[in-house]
Enzyme design. Structure first.
Site, PDB file in Angstrom:
ATOM      1  N   GLY A  15       0.824  -1.200   0.000  1.00 36.29           N
ATOM      2  CA  GLY A  15       0.000   0.000   0.000  1.00 36.29           C
ATOM      3  C   GLY A  15       0.858   1.249   0.000  1.00 36.29           C
ATOM      4  CB  VAL A  22       2.536  -0.711   3.903  1.00 40.65           C
ATOM      5  CG1 VAL A  22       2.630  -2.013   4.698  1.00 40.65           C
ATOM      6  CG2 VAL A  22       2.073   0.424   4.805  1.00 40.65           C
ATOM      7  CG  ASP A 135      -7.516   7.476  11.131  1.00 37.16           C
ATOM      8  OD1 ASP A 135      -8.682   7.828  10.817  1.00 37.16           O
ATOM      9  OD2 ASP A 135      -6.625   7.283  10.288  1.00 37.16           O
TER      10      ASP A 135
END
Length: 164
Positions: A15, A22, A135
């Site tokens: 990602g 990542v 989050d």
């Protein structure tokens, strides 16, 4: 495949985000891992980056202590000597994210209950260590190979609590 540090092999990218990427990797002790690199934004002033980097290193060290079955384990926090980026070597969660699971089709009531109980348990562990995630959303809840929910993406975690 490339070698980032002598013992850490980096494979395919999993990602990408505004500040970092990542990657899937292989660690000689932990086996398959996720490697998150956090870097200076293109428009970020040097002083701001140095302050954020100090915060990222401290955050990573705190998260490395936040061991819990429903929190993605942080194994190592490193600074890349070549470009100053921060590298988090973390537990690899091969089941993808809760967001991906939801996109595969509706979840049954029992699965929803189990995943939300696991998320609540992970949050409790973070709160017990006086950390707030700030989050929680489906893309930030990862699933391990057995389907267990684990809180990930610690970009907004803080231990700077405000008491009223």
């Amino acid at each position: 495949m490339s070698t980032f540090f002598a013992e850490l092999e980096i494979d395919d990218q999993l990602g990408a985000g505004h500040f970092g990427d990542v990657w899937r990797g292989r660690h000689p002790v932990h086996g398959e891992v996720a490697v998150k690199t956090l870097r200076r934004a293109d428009d970020e002033e040097e002083g701001d980056w140095e302050a954020r980097k100090r915060d990222l290193l401290a955050e990573g060290q705190n998260l490395a202590k936040a061991e819990h079955r429903n929190v993605v384990r942080v194994y190592e926090v490193l600074e890349n000597p070549e470009d100053g980026s921060i590298i988090l070597v973390m537990e690899y969660c091969g089941g993808g994210s809760l967001e991906g699971r939801v996109q595969d089709g509706p979840l049954g009531l029992l699965e929803i209950r189990d995943r939300m109980t696991e998320v609540a348990s992970g949050l409790r562990a973070l709160h017990h260590r006086e950390m707030l995630h700030r989050d929680i959303k489906p893309p930030n809840v990862l699933l391990d190979a057995a389907g267990r929910a684990k809180i990930g993406d610690f970009g907004l975690v803080t231990d700077d609590l405000v008491y009223g």
